[in-house]
Design a protein around this motif. Structure first.
Motif, PDB file in Angstrom:
ATOM      1  N   TRP B 130      41.428 -28.525 -42.488  1.00  0.00           N
ATOM      2  CA  TRP B 130      42.666 -27.742 -43.670  1.00  0.00           C
ATOM      3  C   TRP B 130      42.621 -25.961 -42.909  1.00  0.00           C
ATOM      4  CZ3 TRP B 130      45.485 -30.610 -45.605  1.00  0.00           C
ATOM      5  CH2 TRP B 130      44.470 -32.057 -46.507  1.00  0.00           C
ATOM      6  N   SER B 131      41.504 -25.654 -43.078  1.00  0.00           N
ATOM      7  CA  SER B 131      41.236 -24.178 -42.779  1.00  0.00           C
ATOM      8  C   SER B 131      41.063 -23.773 -41.806  1.00  0.00           C
ATOM      9  CB  SER B 131      39.758 -23.589 -43.373  1.00  0.00           C
ATOM     10  OG  SER B 131      39.302 -23.999 -44.873  1.00  0.00           O
ATOM     11  N   GLU B 132      41.987 -22.366 -41.887  1.00  0.00           N
ATOM     12  CA  GLU B 132      42.067 -22.040 -40.233  1.00  0.00           C
ATOM     13  C   GLU B 132      41.200 -20.199 -40.351  1.00  0.00           C
ATOM     14  OE1 GLU B 132      45.564 -21.098 -39.341  1.00  0.00           O
ATOM     15  OE2 GLU B 132      45.989 -23.487 -39.249  1.00  0.00           O
ATOM     16  N   PRO B 133      40.612 -20.011 -39.211  1.00  0.00           N
ATOM     17  CA  PRO B 133      39.844 -18.379 -38.799  1.00  0.00           C
ATOM     18  C   PRO B 133      40.864 -17.767 -39.859  1.00  0.00           C
ATOM     19  CG  PRO B 133      40.366 -19.194 -36.857  1.00  0.00           C
ATOM     20  CD  PRO B 133      41.012 -20.156 -37.499  1.00  0.00           C
ATOM     21  N   GLU B 134      42.048 -17.646 -40.544  1.00  0.00           N
ATOM     22  CA  GLU B 134      42.231 -16.627 -41.582  1.00  0.00           C
ATOM     23  C   GLU B 134      43.050 -17.225 -42.257  1.00  0.00           C
ATOM     24  OE1 GLU B 134      41.668 -12.969 -41.062  1.00  0.00           O
ATOM     25  OE2 GLU B 134      40.867 -13.703 -38.939  1.00  0.00           O
ATOM     26  N   ALA B 135      42.963 -18.467 -42.573  1.00  0.00           N
ATOM     27  CA  ALA B 135      43.670 -19.042 -44.000  1.00  0.00           C
ATOM     28  C   ALA B 135      42.339 -19.889 -44.455  1.00  0.00           C
ATOM     29  CB  ALA B 135      44.204 -19.967 -43.327  1.00  0.00           C
ATOM     30  N   GLY B 136      41.903 -20.032 -45.454  1.00  0.00           N
ATOM     31  CA  GLY B 136      40.490 -20.325 -46.634  1.00  0.00           C
ATOM     32  C   GLY B 136      41.087 -20.397 -47.511  1.00  0.00           C
ATOM     33  N   THR B 160      39.072 -24.807 -38.442  1.00  0.00           N
ATOM     34  CA  THR B 160      37.759 -24.094 -38.347  1.00  0.00           C
ATOM     35  C   THR B 160      37.571 -25.008 -39.798  1.00  0.00           C
ATOM     36  OG1 THR B 160      36.073 -22.550 -38.269  1.00  0.00           O
ATOM     37  CG2 THR B 160      38.185 -22.054 -39.445  1.00  0.00           C
ATOM     38  N   TRP B 161      35.898 -24.708 -39.763  1.00  0.00           N
ATOM     39  CA  TRP B 161      35.007 -25.994 -40.904  1.00  0.00           C
ATOM     40  C   TRP B 161      35.546 -26.733 -40.738  1.00  0.00           C
ATOM     41  CZ3 TRP B 161      32.153 -22.119 -40.366  1.00  0.00           C
ATOM     42  CH2 TRP B 161      32.954 -20.561 -40.044  1.00  0.00           C
ATOM     43  N   LEU B 208      24.165 -23.996 -41.826  1.00  0.00           N
ATOM     44  CA  LEU B 208      22.757 -22.810 -42.827  1.00  0.00           C
ATOM     45  C   LEU B 208      21.456 -23.582 -41.825  1.00  0.00           C
ATOM     46  CD1 LEU B 208      22.699 -20.399 -44.061  1.00  0.00           C
ATOM     47  CD2 LEU B 208      22.499 -21.528 -46.031  1.00  0.00           C
ATOM     48  N   ASP B 209      21.488 -25.087 -41.619  1.00  0.00           N
ATOM     49  CA  ASP B 209      20.128 -25.406 -41.414  1.00  0.00           C
ATOM     50  C   ASP B 209      20.838 -25.840 -40.105  1.00  0.00           C
ATOM     51  OD1 ASP B 209      21.597 -28.009 -41.178  1.00  0.00           O
ATOM     52  OD2 ASP B 209      20.430 -28.699 -42.564  1.00  0.00           O
ATOM     53  N   GLY B 210      21.622 -25.131 -39.289  1.00  0.00           N
ATOM     54  CA  GLY B 210      21.562 -25.282 -37.426  1.00  0.00           C
ATOM     55  C   GLY B 210      22.651 -26.807 -36.967  1.00  0.00           C
ATOM     56  N   LYS B 211      22.475 -27.616 -38.390  1.00  0.00           N
ATOM     57  CA  LYS B 211      23.024 -29.266 -37.887  1.00  0.00           C
ATOM     58  C   LYS B 211      24.278 -28.857 -37.924  1.00  0.00           C
ATOM     59  CE  LYS B 211      19.110 -31.957 -40.125  1.00  0.00           C
ATOM     60  NZ  LYS B 211      18.084 -31.825 -41.671  1.00  0.00           N
ATOM     61  N   PRO B 212      25.180 -29.957 -36.783  1.00  0.00           N
ATOM     62  CA  PRO B 212      25.873 -29.691 -36.735  1.00  0.00           C
ATOM     63  C   PRO B 212      27.427 -30.248 -37.558  1.00  0.00           C
ATOM     64  CG  PRO B 212      25.528 -31.070 -35.340  1.00  0.00           C
ATOM     65  CD  PRO B 212      24.406 -31.077 -36.270  1.00  0.00           C
ATOM     66  N   ALA B 213      27.279 -29.991 -39.079  1.00  0.00           N
ATOM     67  CA  ALA B 213      27.672 -30.182 -40.010  1.00  0.00           C
ATOM     68  C   ALA B 213      29.889 -30.050 -39.848  1.00  0.00           C
ATOM     69  CB  ALA B 213      27.778 -30.116 -41.150  1.00  0.00           C
ATOM     70  N   PHE B 214      29.719 -28.955 -39.045  1.00  0.00           N
ATOM     71  CA  PHE B 214      32.073 -29.068 -39.467  1.00  0.00           C
ATOM     72  C   PHE B 214      31.681 -28.053 -37.887  1.00  0.00           C
ATOM     73  CE2 PHE B 214      31.139 -25.451 -42.442  1.00  0.00           C
ATOM     74  CZ  PHE B 214      29.716 -25.537 -41.937  1.00  0.00           C
ATOM     75  N   ALA B 215      32.878 -27.938 -37.641  1.00  0.00           N
ATOM     76  CA  ALA B 215      33.306 -27.387 -36.079  1.00  0.00           C
ATOM     77  C   ALA B 215      34.797 -27.274 -36.275  1.00  0.00           C
ATOM     78  CB  ALA B 215      33.181 -29.297 -35.445  1.00  0.00           C
ATOM     79  N   GLU B 216      34.707 -25.920 -34.624  1.00  0.00           N
ATOM     80  CA  GLU B 216      35.902 -25.911 -34.622  1.00  0.00           C
ATOM     81  C   GLU B 216      36.747 -26.134 -34.045  1.00  0.00           C
ATOM     82  OE1 GLU B 216      35.791 -21.052 -34.183  1.00  0.00           O
ATOM     83  OE2 GLU B 216      34.327 -22.202 -33.600  1.00  0.00           O
ATOM     84  N   LEU B 217      38.030 -26.579 -33.966  1.00  0.00           N
ATOM     85  CA  LEU B 217      39.145 -27.569 -33.337  1.00  0.00           C
ATOM     86  C   LEU B 217      39.693 -26.573 -32.409  1.00  0.00           C
ATOM     87  CD1 LEU B 217      40.123 -29.983 -36.158  1.00  0.00           C
ATOM     88  CD2 LEU B 217      38.192 -29.978 -34.155  1.00  0.00           C
ATOM     89  N   PHE B 218      40.189 -26.628 -31.941  1.00  0.00           N
ATOM     90  CA  PHE B 218      40.588 -25.185 -30.834  1.00  0.00           C
ATOM     91  C   PHE B 218      41.691 -26.866 -29.688  1.00  0.00           C
ATOM     92  CE2 PHE B 218      36.774 -23.526 -30.103  1.00  0.00           C
ATOM     93  CZ  PHE B 218      37.079 -22.040 -30.958  1.00  0.00           C
ATOM     94  N   LEU B 219      43.164 -26.513 -30.276  1.00  0.00           N
ATOM     95  CA  LEU B 219      44.693 -27.224 -30.092  1.00  0.00           C
ATOM     96  C   LEU B 219      45.318 -26.719 -29.225  1.00  0.00           C
ATOM     97  CD1 LEU B 219      44.382 -28.099 -33.978  1.00  0.00           C
ATOM     98  CD2 LEU B 219      43.967 -30.054 -32.178  1.00  0.00           C
TER      99      LEU B 219
END
Lengths: 395, 382
Positions: B130-136, B160-161, B208-219
């Motif tokens: 859903w989210s984007e760097p400028e759209a949360g 992102t997120w 916050l604890d460093g685990k890769p729980a989310f990611a950025e996607l470049f399309l």
């Protein structure tokens, strides 16, 4: 499973709401506060005609049978309109009296609304602190026994030694620093026609108020001293059952008080303008009211759920959360009204002050929490599988 | 009309007993590793397969997609048993609770038949985009494009997120297909895409604890065939909002998980000698979990009688996210100095609960919705 009101129940609350709206309760409340109960008594009769007091009384005593759900719904409306008088106490009295041989002397008058009852509960009962086990138990060790108070031999034996029962335990359980000989206070004993006192030896009648009312922070609540100078009705009244019904009623009443405070404040912030716009368009205002709405929205099912199965712990939880939600809403209402909300003259004050008073009547938040925890600890006598972390897997 | 009744039907209680017995026999004895790690993700995926083998992974779905046709109340019963049994977190949650309801309402028969069975077994794990760097919070301002091409669409831009995307297989989200539409929430299209398709770059983000729980996607011109568009092109906003309602509403966080957490909290409090400092907060967690359960039963009852749930799902989301956080904070305080450790039974849940007020629409956005749609306050300055 169907956790919804039916059409008849909705019609019942709707008709009570309409009747109480038409009654113009603020003027009734102000008379009552001054010690003039005439209009309050007239309103009381109409509430009785609507069947409210019969909802806590068995049919063979002229009541409608025990209907805690409808009673709770009625008390939401009574709270919403800030109806004055010993409403909760009359319900408690009906429950205390209904199994006695002398019940038929009292109950028909309570059902009909010709009599108002009040009940003096032990004054300044002990704060409910549960002593912790002296040795902290290791996480994996055998479960310690659930902490309980030391039994006090001087205290009369109660049907069940639960937090709820202890609440009404007389005498030795009084808080340190309170005078055991001080007269017990009862709500509106000057207007009540039946005055009961829960004492160490049982349930007694008080023949008259033992002095002028003490002022409450809620001017509509006239706290009147009583001495148990009359007949001993029973040595073993159903204290816990009466407390359960009283807490259910007061939880519902508090919910109604909170709902009215929210409605009035929403209406106010929509019409009050500053900086050229309604103050209800400011996010600081909107979010405070959103939080009040959320608190009330989650207290409501607890109240209805406790009415469906009136277990002491569920009723205590409902009382706790409804009173907290009402008080949270009262603070928001006062803040968002500004100075006008801080005046006695403005009708909002009738609800604001009641939200504070109900919070500690028939059980402080801490006493309610103790009842909740007593029950929750029971669920750990046979622990289920130790759980792993609950979390993750969210969006 | 029947009176208020809080008891479950005999059939639902039999279902509960069946679920309880199955869980007692199958829930791993020791907790799985965190699902936000490669090892834990694989272990949770295997658990999904184990659930699916006996039709416990998606009980509310139709039988032909691997479910049991369980109604809402029966699903709530399953969830109570699931979390009470200490069963693992659900790695497939995003797909199961967000995408699947969208496909049931807006997808084609072909999409359901193709997408749902591998989702039910964990063979395909879905991430949201859903989210984007400028759209949360202002999601409708998103700018990632879907550009028309032969037989499908080309996705261009950045998301992102994206929860679970570090290890997931596929993703779903909104893309701007008509940049000339007059309003921001028009001209958006709802698409599904493969995270391993050419042109997709996944950059994991440590929470916050460093685990890769989310990611950025470049399309970068990622091809999506027409068969992976959900609903009509340009109508994505409405479709997504129906999903968002589910997300905040009944199906994202069932009461069972908070009842189980409150039960564990009482056990912890007791094991620590019932300390006075935590008494009120432990009691409030117990009461809050019960309130949430009863609120949900009321909402489910209304839903079963055909009422739309609507904006009250916003009070719901504020309530459970704050309850979850308060509950975990209390647990860490009860652990004392040990509470700062990252490997206690409560650490992972605490870190996760910190995100509750942020995702699925921040709690500030929810309060705005409550103010406007439930309280009728005038539209405000944000």
């Amino acid at each position: 499973m169907r956790f919804l009101l039916d059409a008849e129940q909705r019609a019942f609350t709707g008709s009570l709401h309409a009747m109480l709206s038409a009654a113009g309760t603020p003027a009734v409340i102000r008379d009552w506060s001054r010690g003039d109960p005439a209009r309050g008594r007239a309103l009381w009769s109409r509430i009785a005609e609507a069947g409210v007091f019969g909802l806590a009384v068995p049919e063979d005593h002229g009541g409608l049978g025990r209907h805690p759900v409808e009673l709770a719904l009625a008390f939401v409306e009574l709270g919403r309109h800030a109806v004055p008088g010993p409403l909760v106490e009359t319900v408690a009295a009906a429950v205390l009296l209904q199994d006695l041989p002398s019940a038929k002397r009292f109950l028909p008058g309570l059902v009909a609304g010709t009599d108002l009852a009040t009940v003096a509960t032990p004054l300044g009962h002990a704060l409910t602190t549960t002593p912790a086990p002296t040795e902290p138990a290791p996480d994996t060790g055998p479960p310690p026994t659930a902490p309980t108070r030391d039994p006090d031999p001087a205290r009369p034996r109660l049907a069940a030694d639960t937090a709820a029962a202890r609440y009404l335990a007389p005498g030795p359980d009084r808080a340190p620093g309170t005078d055991p000989a001080a007269p017990q206070l009862a709500l509106d004993a000057d207007a009540a026609t039946l005055r009961l006192v829960l004492t160490a030896d049982g349930l007694r009648v008080a023949t008259a108020a033992a002095g002028p009312p003490r002022r409450s922070l809620d001017p509509a609540r006239r706290l009147t001293p009583l001495t148990p100078d009359g007949e001993l009705l029973t040595p073993d009244p159903p204290r816990e059952r009466a407390l359960t019904w009283a807490r259910l009623a007061i939880a519902a009443q508090a919910l109604g008080v909170g709902l009215a405070l929210l409605d009035r404040t929403v209406a106010y912030v929509r019409q009050r303008t500053q900086f050229g716009v309604p103050i209800g368009s400011f996010q600081a205002v909107r979010h405070r009211l959103a939080d009040a709405r959320t608190a009330l929205e989650f207290a409501r099912p607890l109240v209805l759920g406790a009415a469906v199965s009136p277990r002491p712990a569920d009723v205590a939880a409902a009382k706790l959360m409804a009173c907290e939600a009402a008080y949270t809403t009262a603070r928001a209402a006062l803040q968002l009204h500004g100075a006008i909300g801080y005046t006695a003259e403005y009708d909002l004050s009738l609800w604001l002050t009641k939200a504070r008073a109900l919070r500690t009547a028939w059980g402080t938040p801490e006493e309610c929490r103790e009842a909740v925890l007593d029950d929750a600890l029971k669920g750990h006598d046979a622990p289920r599988r130790p759980a792993g972390p609950v979390g993750e897997a969210g969006p | 009309m029947p009176a208020v009744d809080l008891s479950h039907s005999r059939a639902d209680e039999e279902f509960r007993a069946e679920a309880r017995a199955w869980l007692a026999a199958h829930v791993p004895r020791t907790p799985l590793p965190s699902l936000e790690t490669a090892e834990g993700f694989a272990a949770h995926r295997a658990w999904e397969a184990e659930l699916a083998a006996d039709r416990w992974s998606v009980v509310s779905w139709p039988k032909r997609y691997g479910g049991r046709d369980a109604g809402l109340l029966r699903w709530l019963v399953f969830e109570e048993e699931y979390w009470a049994a200490g069963a693992p977190g659900r790695v497939g949650q995003n797909g199961i609770s967000l995408l699947a309801p969208t496909l049931f309402d807006h997808g084609t028969q072909e999409q359901r038949a193709r997408v749902l069975p591998p989702m039910a077994t964990g063979e395909a794990v879905w991430a949201q985009a859903w989210s984007e760097p400028e759209a949360g919070s202002d999601l409708a301002s998103l700018t990632s494009r879907a550009v028309r091409t032969d037989g499908g669409w080309l996705l261009r831009g950045q998301k992102t997120w994206s929860s679970r995307a570090a290890f997931a297989d596929r993703a779903f989200g909104l893309f701007r297909s008509d940049p000339d539409a007059p309003k921001p929430h028009q001209g958006l299209t709802y698409l599904m895409f493969d995270l391993r398709a050419p042109g997709v770059t996944v950059r994991p983000i440590g929470r916050l604890d460093g685990k890769p729980a989310f990611a950025e996607l470049f399309l970068d011109d990622v091809f999506v065939p027409d068969e992976d568009v959900i609903g009509e092109p340009g109508r994505g906003w409405r479709i997504a909002m129906s999903t968002a309602g589910d997300e905040r509403g009944l199906t994202l966080r069932s009461p069972g998980r908070f009842l189980a957490s409150a039960h564990r909290l009482v056990a912890l409090w007791r094991a620590r000698g019932c300390p006075e400092h935590a008494r009120a907060r432990v009691a409030d967690a117990v009461v809050g979990a019960r309130a949430y359960q009863l609120f949900t039963y009321a909402a489910a009852s209304r839903s079963l009688e055909g009422e739309e749930l609507g904006p009250e799902s916003s009070t719901n989301k504020v309530f459970w996210s704050e309850l979850d956080l308060a509950l975990h904070e209390t647990a860490l305080d009860l652990l004392g100095p040990e509470g700062e450790r990252a490997d206690t039974d409560w650490s992972e849940g605490y870190v996760f609960s910190l995100a509750g007020p942020l995702y699925a629409g921040t709690n500030e956005i929810q309060r705005d919705i409550i103010a406007e749609r439930l309280l009728g306050l005038p539209k405000g300055r944000r």
